[in-house]
Design an enzyme around this catalytic site. Structure first.
Site, short mmCIF file in Angstrom:
data_model
loop_
_atom_site.label_atom_id
_atom_site.label_comp_id
_atom_site.label_asym_id
_atom_site.label_seq_id
_atom_site.Cartn_x
_atom_site.Cartn_y
_atom_site.Cartn_z
N ALA A 1 0.83 -1.21 0.00
CA ALA A 1 0.00 0.00 0.00
C ALA A 1 0.87 1.26 0.00
CB ALA A 1 -0.92 -0.01 1.21
N THR A 2 2.03 1.15 0.63
CA THR A 2 2.93 2.31 0.64
C THR A 2 3.26 2.71 -0.80
OG1 THR A 2 3.83 1.68 2.78
CG2 THR A 2 5.23 3.07 1.40
N ASN B 1 -6.28 3.19 10.79
CA ASN B 1 -5.62 1.97 11.28
C ASN B 1 -5.50 1.92 12.80
OD1 ASN B 1 -3.86 4.13 10.31
ND2 ASN B 1 -2.19 2.91 11.16
N GLN C 1 -7.43 -0.53 5.48
CA GLN C 1 -8.09 -1.08 6.67
C GLN C 1 -9.58 -1.35 6.42
OE1 GLN C 1 -6.51 -2.11 9.33
NE2 GLN C 1 -4.51 -1.18 9.01
N ALA D 1 -2.50 -6.76 0.29
CA ALA D 1 -2.97 -8.13 0.54
C ALA D 1 -2.76 -8.60 1.98
CB ALA D 1 -2.26 -9.09 -0.42
N CYS E 1 2.12 3.39 14.46
CA CYS E 1 2.36 3.86 13.10
C CYS E 1 2.27 5.36 12.90
CB CYS E 1 1.37 3.20 12.16
SG CYS E 1 2.15 2.05 11.07
N1 7TS Z 1 -2.22 2.53 4.99
C1 7TS Z 1 -2.81 2.14 6.15
C2 7TS Z 1 -4.14 2.73 6.53
C3 7TS Z 1 -2.19 1.18 6.95
O1 7TS Z 1 -2.80 0.79 8.07
C4 7TS Z 1 -0.93 0.66 6.58
C5 7TS Z 1 -0.19 -0.29 7.48
C6 7TS Z 1 -0.38 1.07 5.36
C7 7TS Z 1 -1.04 2.02 4.60
C8 7TS Z 1 0.92 0.51 4.83
O2 7TS Z 1 0.68 -0.75 4.26
P1 7TS Z 1 1.83 -1.59 3.54
O3 7TS Z 1 1.14 -2.50 2.60
O4 7TS Z 1 2.71 -0.63 2.83
O5 7TS Z 1 2.53 -2.34 4.62
N2 7TS Z 1 -0.52 -0.13 8.85
C9 7TS Z 1 0.11 -0.64 9.94
C10 7TS Z 1 -0.37 -0.50 11.25
O6 7TS Z 1 -1.41 0.06 11.58
N3 7TS Z 1 0.50 -1.10 12.12
O7 7TS Z 1 1.48 -1.65 11.38
C11 7TS Z 1 1.26 -1.37 10.03
#
Ligand code: 7TS
Length: 388
Positions: free
Chosen positions: A72-73, A155, A183, A204, A328
């Site tokens: 997602a990042t 989140n 989320q 995922a 986070c």
């Molecule tokens: N956006 C939201 C709303 C998230 O909760 C997270 C990860 C991300 C983006 C990033 O996702 P990734 O796929 O790049 O890993 N959130 C959290 C959390 O709440 N505690 O650890 C990771």
């Protein structure tokens, strides 16, 4: 010791069915899907099925795009930086509107855009912990606003933003709308027709797929510059060889998320509410946000007189995985914008823990957590009292 996992907002267990679906693509059908030989081409029907499942999961139309990302990042960075190069850079529309409670991958991308000259507005949340359409409407300027980026659900708190209304308002004003739905998938109905978003990000590993794979939905006709340049994968919108096994697993994970949505909304919520009620019977505790506008799996609790981190350590010693609310999005809970907006006093805010369930959480586990957690709170309060 039995271990109990209540940190599903950080990541989730891979569903064993997803693992099974991925396995043939690791050591058997491992060809590059862009190759012309059968090792590559034999993956195509499985990849097509995965895409069909992703499109169905969010009700995308055939002519919309879903590009596969690494997380997602990456999806969120693609939207914000892509819009910069597509619209903002040197143009008349140089404004982005977001909130003060986005994940750091949105917040930090916005900070980066500011260094390039973009004007970013960070909206505070209201007493319900969200932003409503009337408030957003005060800030949208159709001549200047290039993009609005607001998460579907938070989140830390699980609080759900009114995405349908927010997206509709942006549509009326000719402003692009992005939502980080990380989320929301598997916990809420996510439908890009009902909520007319232009971009939507998912990952995922938050819905029982693998880490390291995600998706970015792009509405048909919306133009965006790619973040990764290179080969022609994803129609030129995201270069790089796709992780075939993880994509195929994510397709199934999305289908299972839709199939289990009712269970999540009813049964996971019932277990969440049971745990929440038990926490609230302990004196000096609070839970952030109305449970009816929260994702069904999330509790951000605050416990007077107990350091959040101390409680996490104590629970961990007893086999229970939880996290501090501050993991986070914010430096400390006292300065957490949701706590500030919701008038949570400093002492309570100092003491947050986040408990997040999944469809794999059992009633027996919740009963054990209730018993261990209430004893932990008592013990830690005694320690902090005796050290005064
Ligand atoms: N956006 C939201 C709303 C998230 O909760 C997270 C990860 C991300 C983006 C990033 O996702 P990734 O796929 O790049 O890993 N959130 C959290 C959390 O709440 N505690 O650890 C990771």
């Amino acid at each position: 010791m039995q271990r109990i996992y209540l940190d599903n907002n950080a990541t989730t267990i891979v569903d064993p069915k997803v693992k099974e679906a991925m396995e043939p693509f690791i050591c058997q059908m491992y060809g590059n899907p862009n190759s012309l030989h059968s090792f590559g081409t034999e993956t195509h029907p499985y990849m097509k099925l995965a895409f069909d499942r992703l499109y169905a999961g969010i009700n995308a139309s055939d002519d919309d795009d879903i590009i596969i990302t690494s997380c997602a990042t990456e999806g969120n960075n693609t939207v914000l930086k892509g819009i910069y190069y597509q619209i903002i850079n040197g143009g008349k529309k140089n404004q982005v509107i977001t909130t003060q409670v986005e994940h750091p991958c949105v917040a930090q991308s916005c900070k980066f855009l500011e260094t390039l000259g973009a004007d970013v507005i960070y909206l505070p949340v209201n007493r319900d912990g969200v932003v409503d359409a009337d408030f957003l409407g005060e800030y949208i300027d159709p001549d200047r606003t290039a993009l609005v980026s607001i998460m579907w659900a938070n989140n830390e708190t699980g609080l759900i933003f009114p995405i349908r209304e927010l997206a509709a308002l942006c549509r009326e004003n000719g402003v692009l709308f992005h939502t980080d739905a990380v989320q929301a998938i598997g916990k809420l109905k996510v439908d890009v027709h009902e909520a007319p978003v232009d971009f939507l990000t998912f990952s995922a590993h938050k819905f029982h797929g693998m880490k390291g794979v995600g998706g970015l939905y792009i509405r048909n006709g919306v133009k965006i510059s790619p973040l990764l340049h290179g080969g022609e994968q994803m129609g030129g919108k995201r270069a790089g060889t796709v992780n075939t096994a993880a994509l195929i697993g994510m397709g199934l994970a999305m289908e299972l998320a839709s199939e289990n949505l009712e269970y999540e909304i009813n049964e996971v919520k019932r277990l969440r509410d049971k745990l929440e009620d038990a926490i609230l019977t302990v004196k000096g505790t609070g839970v952030i946000g109305n449970r009816e506008i929260r994702t069904p799996n999330t509790i951000l609790a605050s416990i007077k007189g107990v350091e959040g981190e101390a409680l996490i350590w104590d629970l961990n010693k007893n086999g229970i995985a939880a996290s501090t609310g501050s993991a986070c999005a914010s430096e400390s809970l006292e300065s957490n914008p949701t706590f500030v907006a919701m008038g949570i006093d400093n002492e309570l805010a100092h003491t947050g823990i986040r408990l997040s369930l999944s469809r794999f959480t059992t009633e027996n586990e919740i009963d054990i957590v209730i018993s261990i957690l209430t004893k932990s709170i008592e013990r830690l309060r005694e320690i902090s009292f005796s050290s005064i």
